[in-house]
Scaffold this active site. Sequence first.
Site, PDB file in Angstrom:
ATOM      1  N   ARG A 132      -2.212  -2.077  -3.570  1.00  0.00           N
ATOM      2  CA  ARG A 132      -3.621  -1.360  -3.395  1.00  0.00           C
ATOM      3  C   ARG A 132      -3.863  -0.260  -4.245  1.00  0.00           C
ATOM      4  O   ARG A 132      -2.982   0.747  -4.265  1.00  0.00           O
ATOM      5  CB  ARG A 132      -3.841  -0.785  -2.084  1.00  0.00           C
ATOM      6  CG  ARG A 132      -4.968   0.297  -1.979  1.00  0.00           C
ATOM      7  CD  ARG A 132      -4.509   1.054  -0.609  1.00  0.00           C
ATOM      8  NE  ARG A 132      -6.073   1.914  -0.495  1.00  0.00           N
ATOM      9  CZ  ARG A 132      -6.101   3.476  -0.019  1.00  0.00           C
ATOM     10  NH1 ARG A 132      -4.910   3.605   1.083  1.00  0.00           N
ATOM     11  NH2 ARG A 132      -7.269   3.384   0.876  1.00  0.00           N
TER      12      ARG A 132
ATOM     13  N   ARG B 205     -10.072  10.539  19.967  1.00  0.00           N
ATOM     14  CA  ARG B 205     -10.017  10.375  21.522  1.00  0.00           C
ATOM     15  C   ARG B 205      -9.416  11.875  22.465  1.00  0.00           C
ATOM     16  O   ARG B 205      -9.808  11.909  23.332  1.00  0.00           O
ATOM     17  CB  ARG B 205      -8.969   9.354  21.395  1.00  0.00           C
ATOM     18  CG  ARG B 205      -8.892   8.103  21.325  1.00  0.00           C
ATOM     19  CD  ARG B 205      -7.120   7.182  21.205  1.00  0.00           C
ATOM     20  NE  ARG B 205      -6.833   7.572  20.285  1.00  0.00           N
ATOM     21  CZ  ARG B 205      -5.841   6.577  18.950  1.00  0.00           C
ATOM     22  NH1 ARG B 205      -5.368   5.659  19.510  1.00  0.00           N
ATOM     23  NH2 ARG B 205      -5.283   7.317  18.134  1.00  0.00           N
TER      24      ARG B 205
ATOM     25  N   GLY C 288     -12.832   6.367  10.379  1.00  0.00           N
ATOM     26  CA  GLY C 288     -11.455   6.778  10.690  1.00  0.00           C
ATOM     27  C   GLY C 288     -11.084   8.233  10.667  1.00  0.00           C
ATOM     28  O   GLY C 288     -12.045   8.880  10.720  1.00  0.00           O
TER      29      GLY C 288
ATOM     30  N   LYS D 207       3.286   0.257   3.294  1.00  0.00           N
ATOM     31  CA  LYS D 207       2.955  -0.639   4.022  1.00  0.00           C
ATOM     32  C   LYS D 207       3.448  -1.675   3.217  1.00  0.00           C
ATOM     33  O   LYS D 207       2.666  -1.673   2.209  1.00  0.00           O
ATOM     34  CB  LYS D 207       1.645   0.178   4.780  1.00  0.00           C
ATOM     35  CG  LYS D 207       1.193   0.942   6.362  1.00  0.00           C
ATOM     36  CD  LYS D 207      -0.058   0.745   6.533  1.00  0.00           C
ATOM     37  CE  LYS D 207      -0.624   1.280   5.914  1.00  0.00           C
ATOM     38  NZ  LYS D 207      -2.229   1.218   7.149  1.00  0.00           N
TER      39      LYS D 207
ATOM     40  N   GLU E  96      -8.502  -5.112   4.755  1.00  0.00           N
ATOM     41  CA  GLU E  96      -8.280  -4.268   4.112  1.00  0.00           C
ATOM     42  C   GLU E  96      -6.742  -5.502   2.612  1.00  0.00           C
ATOM     43  O   GLU E  96      -6.931  -5.610   1.839  1.00  0.00           O
ATOM     44  CB  GLU E  96      -7.677  -3.026   2.682  1.00  0.00           C
ATOM     45  CG  GLU E  96      -9.305  -2.259   3.286  1.00  0.00           C
ATOM     46  CD  GLU E  96      -8.805  -0.547   4.001  1.00  0.00           C
ATOM     47  OE1 GLU E  96      -8.580  -0.963   5.213  1.00  0.00           O
ATOM     48  OE2 GLU E  96      -9.014  -0.169   3.205  1.00  0.00           O
TER      49      GLU E  96
ATOM     50  N   ASN F 260       0.715  -1.305  -0.273  1.00  0.00           N
ATOM     51  CA  ASN F 260       0.006   0.025  -0.056  1.00  0.00           C
ATOM     52  C   ASN F 260       0.275   1.416  -0.109  1.00  0.00           C
ATOM     53  O   ASN F 260       1.304   1.221   0.862  1.00  0.00           O
ATOM     54  CB  ASN F 260      -0.867   0.503   1.457  1.00  0.00           C
ATOM     55  CG  ASN F 260      -1.831   0.785   1.175  1.00  0.00           C
ATOM     56  OD1 ASN F 260      -1.752   2.094   0.466  1.00  0.00           O
ATOM     57  ND2 ASN F 260      -2.964   1.369   2.282  1.00  0.00           N
TER      58      ASN F 260
ATOM     59  N   ARG G 189     -11.474  16.583   7.428  1.00  0.00           N
ATOM     60  CA  ARG G 189     -12.170  17.160   6.471  1.00  0.00           C
ATOM     61  C   ARG G 189     -13.864  17.357   6.508  1.00  0.00           C
ATOM     62  O   ARG G 189     -14.710  16.745   7.472  1.00  0.00           O
ATOM     63  CB  ARG G 189     -12.012  15.915   5.011  1.00  0.00           C
ATOM     64  CG  ARG G 189     -10.639  15.360   4.661  1.00  0.00           C
ATOM     65  CD  ARG G 189     -11.197  14.435   4.406  1.00  0.00           C
ATOM     66  NE  ARG G 189     -10.042  12.903   4.363  1.00  0.00           N
ATOM     67  CZ  ARG G 189      -9.940  12.331   4.082  1.00  0.00           C
ATOM     68  NH1 ARG G 189     -10.843  11.556   3.186  1.00  0.00           N
ATOM     69  NH2 ARG G 189      -8.629  11.180   4.024  1.00  0.00           N
TER      70      ARG G 189
ATOM     71  N   ASN H 194     -12.709   1.482  17.962  1.00  0.00           N
ATOM     72  CA  ASN H 194     -12.584   1.488  18.937  1.00  0.00           C
ATOM     73  C   ASN H 194     -13.317   2.041  19.537  1.00  0.00           C
ATOM     74  O   ASN H 194     -13.536   2.562  21.227  1.00  0.00           O
ATOM     75  CB  ASN H 194     -11.313   2.107  19.042  1.00  0.00           C
ATOM     76  CG  ASN H 194      -9.981   0.509  18.580  1.00  0.00           C
ATOM     77  OD1 ASN H 194      -9.999   0.613  19.359  1.00  0.00           O
ATOM     78  ND2 ASN H 194      -9.506   1.213  17.378  1.00  0.00           N
TER      79      ASN H 194
ATOM     80  N   HIS I  78     -12.644   3.475   0.035  1.00  0.00           N
ATOM     81  CA  HIS I  78     -12.764   2.661   0.838  1.00  0.00           C
ATOM     82  C   HIS I  78     -13.107   0.937   0.835  1.00  0.00           C
ATOM     83  O   HIS I  78     -13.774   0.170   1.534  1.00  0.00           O
ATOM     84  CB  HIS I  78     -13.576   3.209   2.252  1.00  0.00           C
ATOM     85  CG  HIS I  78     -12.815   4.104   2.982  1.00  0.00           C
ATOM     86  ND1 HIS I  78     -13.395   5.726   3.556  1.00  0.00           N
ATOM     87  CD2 HIS I  78     -11.175   4.879   2.989  1.00  0.00           C
ATOM     88  CE1 HIS I  78     -12.778   5.978   3.807  1.00  0.00           C
ATOM     89  NE2 HIS I  78     -11.297   6.073   3.942  1.00  0.00           N
TER      90      HIS I  78
END
Length: 397
Positions: A91, A284, A210, A14, A383, A7, A241, A334, A180
């Site tokens: 990806r 958070r 996310g 990654k 993914e 990716n 955004r 989470n 996504h």
Amino acid sequence: MKILVLNCGSSSFKYQLIDMNGEVVLAKGLVERIGIGGSKIKHVKTGIEPVSREVDFSNHTVAIKYVLDMLTDPEYGVLKNLSELSAVGHRIVHGGEKFTKSVLVTPEVISAIEEVIPLAPLHNPANIQGVRALMEVLPNTPNVVVFDTAFHQTMPPKAYMYGIQYKYYEEDRVRRYGFHGTSHFYVANRAAEILGKPIESLKIVTCHLGNGSSITAVDDGKSVDTSLGYGTAEGIIMGTRSGNLDPSVMVFLMEKLKDPKLVNEEVQKKSGLQGISGISSDLRDIEKAAEDGNERAKLAQDMLVYDVKKYIGSYSAGMGGIDALVFTAGIGENGISFREEVCKGLEFMGIKIDSEKNKVRGQEVVFSTPDSRVAVMVIPTDEEMVIARDTKRCCGA
Ligand code: AMP
């Protein structure tokens, strides 16, 4: 069969090496700051301590060569040699209208991805860079490209068209594409598996929440609507955004800032939770500040919850009801109190949750009550596994 999943971003990538025999992740890692100085790699071989190293990566090809050396290293590696690597899955963010599924890379495929660069000017060039680097380093290994937009290509025109003159679609391909896609595909199919029902019999709303977020309506296993659109700022409020805006607000910003680049930066990087709270783009931090009495943080939190509720409602109306509601990605997996707040007040549409069962982070759970008409679930997204499975399929294995 062992598959490398890549990716690739403009200065980072990654990777995961997956053994398709049992679908086991053998190693994974992250390379950052390629070509901008201070580059480093974090490599994790499953079961042993991660290794972090600072290495000078001047470009993607150099970094990929290094990763391949790590993967064959006697201590940190998981391959005897590179001939064990059967294929590489990449990806790709945007496949335009051309790619409705994953494909093996050919020169024509690369040209077609390049053609849609205007639709994803930041992402597609970086993604292609990864493909090219792999082709250079391992010329005999097949490469497969998997698109974020492909799953949404089943949307009907009534969902993907914008209400502006038709010529903008015909001439410039302005329409909703959605993103996504591999995540929505994965969690929708996993939801059907968990419920033990064929996906064709289910109507599902999948919430990928996310830093970037999108909500998708999945009917009969197909995406029929999704909240991200032509670009990546539509839909719900995100980390930085804006989410949905009245077009007149864009005109106002254009007149005030006098530069399309600045307007874009405003709605992509300075808005959302960050812009409203003035504190952070991370939920958070927002939750903590709201708890401490910060009113703008509370407003940002309320706006996010309200936006998600509205999409669940509208997609349920669009599909004539839903059987399952799925939460995934950082916030979805989470955000315990966030999920509770979203589901509160949705009892009228058959959503009843068990607050105790909801108290999980990052693991699969059905947290609706046994008498809830809608199954409400947390499903951590994967993914990379979708990319690896598609790569295997495209290689005819
Ligand atoms: P992602 O882009 O999927 O990595 O998601 C990142 C976002 O997940 C972060 O910016 C946080 O807002 C959110 N997140 C992660 N952990 C939590 C948590 N425990 N509670 C609420 N939000 C969280």
